[in-house]
Design a protein around this motif. Structure first.
Motif, mmCIF file in Angstrom:
data_model
loop_
_atom_site.group_PDB
_atom_site.id
_atom_site.type_symbol
_atom_site.label_atom_id
_atom_site.label_comp_id
_atom_site.label_asym_id
_atom_site.label_seq_id
_atom_site.Cartn_x
_atom_site.Cartn_y
_atom_site.Cartn_z
ATOM 1 N N SER A 143 31.023 43.235 47.873
ATOM 2 C CA SER A 143 32.129 44.184 47.658
ATOM 3 C C SER A 143 33.380 43.518 47.087
ATOM 4 O O SER A 143 34.072 44.104 46.259
ATOM 5 C CB SER A 143 32.458 44.942 48.947
ATOM 6 O OG SER A 143 32.866 44.049 49.948
ATOM 7 N N GLU A 144 33.658 42.275 47.506
ATOM 8 C CA GLU A 144 34.866 41.615 46.984
ATOM 9 C C GLU A 144 34.735 41.366 45.475
ATOM 10 O O GLU A 144 35.666 41.631 44.718
ATOM 11 C CB GLU A 144 35.102 40.276 47.696
ATOM 12 C CG GLU A 144 35.440 40.401 49.170
ATOM 13 C CD GLU A 144 36.817 41.012 49.433
ATOM 14 O OE1 GLU A 144 37.595 41.175 48.477
ATOM 15 O OE2 GLU A 144 37.096 41.343 50.604
ATOM 16 N N ALA A 145 33.580 40.840 45.077
ATOM 17 C CA ALA A 145 33.368 40.552 43.648
ATOM 18 C C ALA A 145 33.403 41.842 42.832
ATOM 19 O O ALA A 145 33.970 41.889 41.731
ATOM 20 C CB ALA A 145 32.044 39.833 43.453
ATOM 21 N N LEU A 146 32.811 42.893 43.386
ATOM 22 C CA LEU A 146 32.807 44.184 42.682
ATOM 23 C C LEU A 146 34.230 44.728 42.584
ATOM 24 O O LEU A 146 34.637 45.274 41.559
ATOM 25 C CB LEU A 146 31.922 45.194 43.421
ATOM 26 C CG LEU A 146 30.415 44.924 43.388
ATOM 27 C CD1 LEU A 146 29.686 45.886 44.330
ATOM 28 C CD2 LEU A 146 29.875 45.081 41.971
ATOM 29 N N PHE A 147 34.974 44.545 43.670
ATOM 30 C CA PHE A 147 36.354 45.040 43.683
ATOM 31 C C PHE A 147 37.184 44.348 42.597
ATOM 32 O O PHE A 147 37.949 44.986 41.881
ATOM 33 C CB PHE A 147 36.967 44.799 45.063
ATOM 34 C CG PHE A 147 38.420 45.144 45.141
ATOM 35 C CD1 PHE A 147 38.842 46.463 45.067
ATOM 36 C CD2 PHE A 147 39.385 44.161 45.272
ATOM 37 C CE1 PHE A 147 40.197 46.795 45.120
ATOM 38 C CE2 PHE A 147 40.736 44.477 45.332
ATOM 39 C CZ PHE A 147 41.133 45.795 45.259
ATOM 40 N N ARG A 148 36.990 43.037 42.460
ATOM 41 C CA ARG A 148 37.751 42.297 41.434
ATOM 42 C C ARG A 148 37.400 42.795 40.036
ATOM 43 O O ARG A 148 38.275 42.987 39.193
ATOM 44 C CB ARG A 148 37.468 40.798 41.546
ATOM 45 C CG ARG A 148 38.124 40.198 42.759
ATOM 46 C CD ARG A 148 37.974 38.681 42.797
ATOM 47 N NE ARG A 148 38.250 38.262 44.156
ATOM 48 C CZ ARG A 148 37.362 37.749 44.998
ATOM 49 N NH1 ARG A 148 36.121 37.554 44.608
ATOM 50 N NH2 ARG A 148 37.701 37.426 46.222
ATOM 51 N N LEU A 149 36.113 43.004 39.811
ATOM 52 C CA LEU A 149 35.701 43.518 38.492
ATOM 53 C C LEU A 149 36.310 44.908 38.260
ATOM 54 O O LEU A 149 36.873 45.184 37.196
ATOM 55 C CB LEU A 149 34.172 43.601 38.407
ATOM 56 C CG LEU A 149 33.627 44.308 37.161
ATOM 57 C CD1 LEU A 149 33.933 43.493 35.903
ATOM 58 C CD2 LEU A 149 32.128 44.562 37.250
ATOM 59 N N CYS A 150 36.220 45.753 39.270
ATOM 60 C CA CYS A 150 36.731 47.126 39.116
ATOM 61 C C CYS A 150 38.246 47.120 38.937
ATOM 62 O O CYS A 150 38.779 47.897 38.143
ATOM 63 C CB CYS A 150 36.345 47.984 40.335
ATOM 64 S SG CYS A 150 34.572 48.254 40.464
ATOM 65 N N PHE A 151 38.911 46.236 39.642
ATOM 66 C CA PHE A 151 40.367 46.168 39.473
ATOM 67 C C PHE A 151 40.706 45.714 38.062
ATOM 68 O O PHE A 151 41.609 46.247 37.415
ATOM 69 C CB PHE A 151 40.998 45.220 40.503
ATOM 70 C CG PHE A 151 42.501 45.205 40.402
ATOM 71 C CD1 PHE A 151 43.264 46.130 41.107
ATOM 72 C CD2 PHE A 151 43.152 44.321 39.555
ATOM 73 C CE1 PHE A 151 44.649 46.149 40.973
ATOM 74 C CE2 PHE A 151 44.529 44.334 39.429
ATOM 75 C CZ PHE A 151 45.277 45.253 40.136
ATOM 76 N N THR A 152 39.981 44.704 37.590
ATOM 77 C CA THR A 152 40.227 44.213 36.233
ATOM 78 C C THR A 152 40.050 45.336 35.209
ATOM 79 O O THR A 152 40.775 45.420 34.234
ATOM 80 C CB THR A 152 39.251 43.061 35.893
ATOM 81 O OG1 THR A 152 39.450 42.024 36.845
ATOM 82 C CG2 THR A 152 39.487 42.512 34.513
ATOM 83 N N MET A 153 39.079 46.190 35.452
ATOM 84 C CA MET A 153 38.829 47.265 34.492
ATOM 85 C C MET A 153 39.782 48.442 34.669
ATOM 86 O O MET A 153 40.143 49.105 33.708
ATOM 87 C CB MET A 153 37.377 47.740 34.596
ATOM 88 C CG MET A 153 36.404 46.687 34.062
ATOM 89 S SD MET A 153 34.719 47.272 34.013
ATOM 90 C CE MET A 153 34.750 48.383 32.611
ATOM 91 N N LEU A 154 40.188 48.709 35.924
ATOM 92 C CA LEU A 154 40.965 49.931 36.179
ATOM 93 C C LEU A 154 42.454 49.667 36.411
ATOM 94 O O LEU A 154 43.280 50.563 36.246
ATOM 95 C CB LEU A 154 40.385 50.667 37.398
ATOM 96 C CG LEU A 154 38.940 51.145 37.237
ATOM 97 C CD1 LEU A 154 38.370 51.630 38.566
ATOM 98 C CD2 LEU A 154 38.840 52.245 36.197
#
Lengths: 253, 164
Positions: free
Chosen positions: B21-32
């Protein structure tokens, strides 16, 4: 620009414990919802179970056109039902867009008792639709024993499961058999179950009240781009008899 | 009707959330560029993991699948934003430990989403161009081109800011 700085900046981006708890809670709710849906799908009756079984006859490992297969979805409307006789060729062709080779009776006593036109789709692992296609499912009976014939036309290519049982002209008949284990929700797989599932010998479906084991056997072939499968569950038919039925159907055309 | 009958258990869900979840969150934050939207996107991604119940070859396959799904969800959200003209980005300075980090993150968020995604997957997650190509369903050459363009953009923006 230094990418280490960027990596360090993103390293500070973390989910709060509350957010993580919310994600877990939503995930658990989804698991419960899906478990209930699975139970419903198993209790819908034989059609859903047969569709699961049919899907198992193709391999997940070889979808040449657009990545791996995620699911095979099937449904039919009330108006798609077929009664005890086959519709006319024109009607079948209009509904399917092609004319598969079908029969109302087999010489060993199996006769058509019903069926339906099926709306199918393949979806990829991320849920994207790979292909939509029409198929037909026919059910035959002999002294209370039932058997199904499926015909589908799809472009997506798969490695078929099973072993070569016979070759008629240029058509290869493949025979496959496995055990389907239908278990209650919350059933924990034993080490033996896990090994059997991994080897592909046993396929699990969830949602029955008690553990049920079914032996499934099939003969599949492809002709004129159409994929055919003759399939029987908990059969008294021998492997040879099933293969002979496939040959009989092929010889009619 | 599911092709795979392998249904994630509660334990598997917890392990997946804890691991990815942390890695996914970072990717999603970078995109959004927005915490709340990124959290929702991770949540949607986990729900999709349960719905699809894919069979993974190994942990790497699972990670790549989750990244791909998270990227698709983020792209959908960006399209939705564009339709409704909704932009609610967070104040980056509040999220970073130093002004230098804040500036780096702001520059990244200033890029088009397709460049942000490749930069994140390559420089932050550490994927090779071939791995990114597999995740994004584009060719390795297209990934290299996007990386090159993104680096040039970042360099130019960084230089412009330094001059100001």
């Amino acid at each position: 620009m230094n990418f280490d700085t960027l990596a360090s900046a993103t390293a500070h981006l973390t989910l709060s414990p509350e957010a993580r708890a919310r994600i877990l809670e939503r995930g658990r709710a989804q698991i419960n919802k899906r478990a209930a849906a699975n139970a419903a799908s198993v209790r819908i009756g034989r059609t859903a179970v047969l569709a699961v079984v049919l899907a198992m006859l193709i391999s997940v490992t070889a979808c040449a056109t657009s990545g791996k297969l995620g699911s095979w979805n099937s449904f039919s409307f009330f108006t798609d039902k077929i009664s005890r006789s086959l519709p006319s060729d024109a009607c079948i062709e209009r509904r399917l867009g092609y004319l598969p080779e079908l029969t109302e009776d087999f010489s060993n006593g199996f006769s058509l008792i019903g069926g339906s036109f099926i709306h199918n789709s393949f979806t990829g692992e991320a849920g994207e639709i790979l292909e939509k296609f029409m198929g037909i499912q026919l059910e035959y009976e002999r002294d209370g024993e039932r058997l199904n014939l499926f015909a589908n036309l799809y472009k997506t290519r798969f490695e078929p499961r099973g072993e070569t049982a016979a070759i008629i002209g240029e058509i290869e008949l493949r025979y496959h058999s496995y055990t389907g284990k239908f278990v209650p929700l919350g059933y924990e797989l034993t080490a033996q179950d896990k090994a059997a599932e991994k080897s592909g010998e046993v396929i699990f479906s969830y949602g029955t009240d008690e553990v049920e084991l079914h032996r499934i056997q099939s003969v599949c072939w492809e002709k004129g781009g159409v994929s055919y499968c003759l399939m029987q569950t908990d059969s008294s038919l021998s492997r040879e008899e099933l293969i002979n039925m496939a040959q009989e159907l092929l010889n009619q055309y | 009707m599911l092709f795979s009958s392998a249904r994630p258990s509660g334990d598997e869900l917890e392990e997946t959330v804890n691991t990815y979840s942390e890695a996914l969150f970072r990717l999603c934050f970078t995109m959004l560029g927005c915490r709340a939207d990124a959290e929702d996107a991770v949540s949607d991604c986990i729900v999709r993991y349960i719905e699809r119940s894919p069979q993974f070859r190994d942990a790497e396959h699972k990670k790549a699948w989750l990244f791909r799904v998270a990227s698709n969800i983020c792209r959908d959200r960006l399209r939705e934003r564009a339709r409704h003209k909704l932009i609610a980005l967070d104040d980056i300075s509040e999220l970073c430990a130093s002004s230098e980090e804040g500036r780096a993150l702001e520059l990244l968020l200033g890029l088009n989403e397709k460049y942000r995604e490749v930069i994140h997957l390559h420089y932050i997650v550490g994927y090779s161009t071939a791995e990114i190509a597999a995740i994004m369903h584009i060719s390795p050459a297209a990934v290299r081109k996007r990386l090159q363009y993104a680096r040039e953009q970042l360099k130019n923006e960084y230089r412009k800011e330094s001059e100001e």
